[in-house]
Design an enzyme around this catalytic site. Structure first.
Site, mmCIF file in Angstrom:
data_model
loop_
_atom_site.group_PDB
_atom_site.id
_atom_site.type_symbol
_atom_site.label_atom_id
_atom_site.label_comp_id
_atom_site.label_asym_id
_atom_site.label_seq_id
_atom_site.Cartn_x
_atom_site.Cartn_y
_atom_site.Cartn_z
ATOM 1 N N SER A 77 0.830 -1.200 0.000
ATOM 2 C CA SER A 77 0.000 0.000 0.000
ATOM 3 C C SER A 77 0.867 1.253 0.000
ATOM 4 O O SER A 77 2.006 1.237 0.481
ATOM 5 C CB SER A 77 -0.895 0.024 1.239
ATOM 6 O OG SER A 77 -0.126 0.300 2.407
ATOM 7 N N ASP A 78 0.331 2.343 -0.534
ATOM 8 C CA ASP A 78 0.940 3.633 -0.252
ATOM 9 C C ASP A 78 0.795 3.871 1.253
ATOM 10 O O ASP A 78 -0.054 3.275 1.907
ATOM 11 C CB ASP A 78 0.248 4.739 -1.058
ATOM 12 C CG ASP A 78 1.164 5.913 -1.314
ATOM 13 O OD1 ASP A 78 2.135 6.103 -0.545
ATOM 14 O OD2 ASP A 78 0.906 6.682 -2.262
ATOM 15 N N TRP A 79 1.641 4.743 1.785
ATOM 16 C CA TRP A 79 1.710 4.896 3.242
ATOM 17 C C TRP A 79 0.384 5.423 3.813
ATOM 18 O O TRP A 79 -0.077 6.494 3.440
ATOM 19 C CB TRP A 79 2.870 5.809 3.604
ATOM 20 C CG TRP A 79 4.118 5.057 3.954
ATOM 21 C CD1 TRP A 79 4.855 5.188 5.087
ATOM 22 C CD2 TRP A 79 4.783 4.031 3.187
ATOM 23 N NE1 TRP A 79 5.923 4.314 5.087
ATOM 24 C CE2 TRP A 79 5.902 3.598 3.929
ATOM 25 C CE3 TRP A 79 4.515 3.433 1.953
ATOM 26 C CZ2 TRP A 79 6.759 2.600 3.491
ATOM 27 C CZ3 TRP A 79 5.371 2.437 1.502
ATOM 28 C CH2 TRP A 79 6.471 2.031 2.258
#
Length: 316
Positions: free
Chosen positions: A194-196
């Protein structure tokens, strides 16, 4: 990732990119600052991009990272997007042709390229909460070709799922994007991260597991906490086979990068050779491409470059 001593698994480290190994995620190591993506693409030079990928891979290994969070290949749609400078261009063909050599170059050094941000992550306004409403034709012709090329032509080992929702479904739990297209159509065999903090907008841990999200980052306060996954599993909301598949994808990349046995080529960073490459890329990115007739797509040998500025730039 956290280590698992009973299995002999050490922490698997990533570092920010995509224009170089980032200072803030490399234990404050000073690495080469390469030109931004929009300048890289202005070169139209596939060989140059491959050498850039090799250099990034070497610098990542030098700081103990096994994954570079890049290249960033979203379509440049508006200058108001705060990430447009990181992306290659507004052209899906150019993006695809330049993504492949970067990914191959990084991974030739035993480091995973994490191609981002999948998908249709093209605006700054409410980028952590908006939904990109996109027709299937626009997805196939504009927003997905570079991601598809990264998988089919370069065997990208990692993909980053975006903050964006696509047609109302968050990218991190979007089965059409992650399961049907990425793994089903393209044949992706790596891990999806995932993106952060992007998973915060998803509906549940089990939806992410079933869609094929391998790794949630960062871990603090995450949906993939052990107690959340245990509860969902005991309720029958995802299967052991679905969990195993996500683990296999990550373990495969750990093997490919030599993480399990500490194998692989040594790294080096901020060398004179890499600094010279950064300058060469900058020079190539500030030249004008002049189309003098029927040219093969993206064939640098047949494109006449006319220097605009700079004491070292000459007519090529």
């Amino acid at each position: 990732t956290r280590e698992i001593p009973r299995l002999g698994l050490k922490p698997f480290r990533m570092t920010d990119g995509p224009r170089g190994v980032a200072y803030h995620s490399s234990r404050r190591s000073r690495c080469t600052a390469f030109p931004s993506g929009i300048a890289q693409a202005a070169s139209w030079d596939e060989d140059l991009m491959h050498r850039f990928g090799e250099a990034i891979g070497e610098e990542a290994r030098s700081v103990g990272a096994r994954t570079v969070l890049g290249p960033a290949i979203n379509i440049a749609r508006t200058p108001l997007n705060g990430r447009t400078f990181e992306y290659f261009s507004e052209d899906p063909l150019l993006n695809a042709r330049l993504t492949v050599p970067v990914v191959r170059g990084i991974q030739s050094r035993g480091v995973a390229a994490c191609v981002k941000h999948y998908a249709a992550n093209n605006q700054e306004t409410r980028r952590m909460s908006n939904s990109s409403e996109v027709s299937e034709r626009a997805l196939q012709e504009i927003y997905l070709p570079a991601f598809r090329a990264a998988v089919e032509q370069a065997d990208a080992w990692s993909i980053m799922a975006a903050y964006t929702a696509v047609n109302g479904v968050a990218a991190c739990e979007n089965p059409d994007l992650l399961r049907d297209k990425l793994r089903g159509e393209y044949g992706f065999r790596g891990f999806v991260v995932s993106d952060w903090f992007a998973v915060r907008r998803t509906s549940s841990a089990e939806a992410c597991i079933r869609a094929g999200l391998t790794l949630e980052m960062p871990g603090k306060g995450s949906r993939y906490r052990h107690k959340n996954l245990r509860r969902a599993f005991e309720q029958g909301l995802f299967s052991e086979a679905e969990l195993d598949q996500n683990l296999v994808d990550l373990l495969r990349v750990m093997v490919l990068t030599g993480h399990l046995d500490s194998a692989g080529p040594p790294g080096q960073r901020n060398t004179p050779e890499h600094q010279a490459l950064a300058r060469e890329m900058a020079e190539a990115g500030i030249t004008l491409l002049k189309n003098e007739g029927a040219l093969l797509p993206l064939d640098p040998a047949r494109v006449k470059k006319v220097a605009l500025v700079g004491p070292r730039l000459k007519r090529r």
